[in-house]
Design a protein around this motif. Sequence first.
Motif, PDB file in Angstrom:
ATOM      1  N   ASP A  35       0.865  -1.192  -0.084  1.00  0.00           N
ATOM      2  CA  ASP A  35      -0.210   0.262   0.375  1.00  0.00           C
ATOM      3  C   ASP A  35       0.460   1.646   0.061  1.00  0.00           C
ATOM      4  N   GLU A  36      -0.068   1.869  -0.043  1.00  0.00           N
ATOM      5  CA  GLU A  36       1.424   3.362  -0.164  1.00  0.00           C
ATOM      6  C   GLU A  36       0.794   4.181   1.252  1.00  0.00           C
ATOM      7  N   VAL A  37       1.951   4.055   1.613  1.00  0.00           N
ATOM      8  CA  VAL A  37       1.909   4.860   3.383  1.00  0.00           C
ATOM      9  C   VAL A  37       2.836   6.184   3.519  1.00  0.00           C
ATOM     10  N   THR A  38       2.017   6.801   4.083  1.00  0.00           N
ATOM     11  CA  THR A  38       3.096   7.849   4.973  1.00  0.00           C
ATOM     12  C   THR A  38       3.624   7.463   6.845  1.00  0.00           C
ATOM     13  N   VAL A  39       5.113   7.372   6.416  1.00  0.00           N
ATOM     14  CA  VAL A  39       5.482   6.793   7.656  1.00  0.00           C
ATOM     15  C   VAL A  39       6.814   7.670   8.384  1.00  0.00           C
ATOM     16  N   THR A  40       5.913   7.414   9.653  1.00  0.00           N
ATOM     17  CA  THR A  40       6.869   8.693  10.928  1.00  0.00           C
ATOM     18  C   THR A  40       8.234   7.993  11.955  1.00  0.00           C
ATOM     19  N   GLY A  41       9.179   8.549  11.681  1.00  0.00           N
ATOM     20  CA  GLY A  41       9.779   8.127  12.511  1.00  0.00           C
ATOM     21  C   GLY A  41      11.297   8.503  12.642  1.00  0.00           C
ATOM     22  N   LYS A  42      12.137   8.157  13.460  1.00  0.00           N
ATOM     23  CA  LYS A  42      13.687   8.799  13.525  1.00  0.00           C
ATOM     24  C   LYS A  42      13.802   8.115  11.971  1.00  0.00           C
ATOM     25  N   GLU A  43      15.059   8.798  11.232  1.00  0.00           N
ATOM     26  CA  GLU A  43      15.813   8.593  10.153  1.00  0.00           C
ATOM     27  C   GLU A  43      17.442   8.364   9.977  1.00  0.00           C
ATOM     28  N   TYR A  44      18.075   7.747  10.281  1.00  0.00           N
ATOM     29  CA  TYR A  44      19.015   6.437  10.551  1.00  0.00           C
ATOM     30  C   TYR A  44      19.955   6.588   8.870  1.00  0.00           C
ATOM     31  N   SER A  45      21.447   6.455   8.930  1.00  0.00           N
ATOM     32  CA  SER A  45      22.280   6.250   8.064  1.00  0.00           C
ATOM     33  C   SER A  45      23.244   5.481   7.841  1.00  0.00           C
ATOM     34  N   LYS A  46      23.713   4.373   7.585  1.00  0.00           N
ATOM     35  CA  LYS A  46      24.773   4.288   7.800  1.00  0.00           C
ATOM     36  C   LYS A  46      25.671   2.898   6.355  1.00  0.00           C
ATOM     37  N   ASN A  47      26.635   3.905   5.969  1.00  0.00           N
ATOM     38  CA  ASN A  47      26.974   2.999   5.099  1.00  0.00           C
ATOM     39  C   ASN A  47      26.404   3.283   3.739  1.00  0.00           C
ATOM     40  N   GLY A  48      25.837   3.977   3.759  1.00  0.00           N
ATOM     41  CA  GLY A  48      25.042   4.550   2.316  1.00  0.00           C
ATOM     42  C   GLY A  48      23.757   3.442   2.490  1.00  0.00           C
ATOM     43  N   THR A  49      23.223   3.178   3.851  1.00  0.00           N
ATOM     44  CA  THR A  49      22.061   2.687   4.018  1.00  0.00           C
ATOM     45  C   THR A  49      21.528   3.623   4.704  1.00  0.00           C
ATOM     46  N   GLU A  50      20.030   3.543   4.246  1.00  0.00           N
ATOM     47  CA  GLU A  50      19.376   4.774   4.943  1.00  0.00           C
ATOM     48  C   GLU A  50      17.805   3.153   5.674  1.00  0.00           C
ATOM     49  N   TYR A  51      17.590   3.555   7.380  1.00  0.00           N
ATOM     50  CA  TYR A  51      16.580   3.170   7.931  1.00  0.00           C
ATOM     51  C   TYR A  51      16.074   4.291   8.171  1.00  0.00           C
ATOM     52  N   ILE A  52      14.573   3.581   9.271  1.00  0.00           N
ATOM     53  CA  ILE A  52      13.377   4.309   9.820  1.00  0.00           C
ATOM     54  C   ILE A  52      13.015   3.124  11.141  1.00  0.00           C
ATOM     55  N   VAL A  53      13.420   4.303  11.843  1.00  0.00           N
ATOM     56  CA  VAL A  53      12.520   3.410  13.460  1.00  0.00           C
ATOM     57  C   VAL A  53      10.727   3.899  13.249  1.00  0.00           C
ATOM     58  N   VAL A  54      10.139   3.196  13.086  1.00  0.00           N
ATOM     59  CA  VAL A  54       9.209   3.578  12.583  1.00  0.00           C
ATOM     60  C   VAL A  54       8.196   4.126  13.692  1.00  0.00           C
TER      61      VAL A  54
END
Length: 104
Positions: free
Chosen positions: A81-100
Amino acid sequence: MAGIALAADSGPISVTGNLRDSYCYGTMGAKGPGHKACAIKCASAGIPVLLVEKGTEKSYILLPNKDASPLPQSVISRMEDEVTVTGKEYSKNGTEYIVVESVK
């Protein structure tokens, strides 16, 4: 995730896009409503979930808000589905993460 330290790059962000299971999307390009049941099975089995940002196609790996925990059902039930996720963003060695924190 034990032993992996991620440095926060910023405060909470909100990203709109589609939830994809990383295995089928990454290996076969599978996506869309016809893939929803499979994506839910993959996410439920622990396959990492990607949020593919609308417009940019930038991918974020979604993480639970607590180590050794599954992603919330608000993510798993909305696979493809198309959603909007809100959370804390992290970046490590070119990979992007969001803690939901939330999914709308």
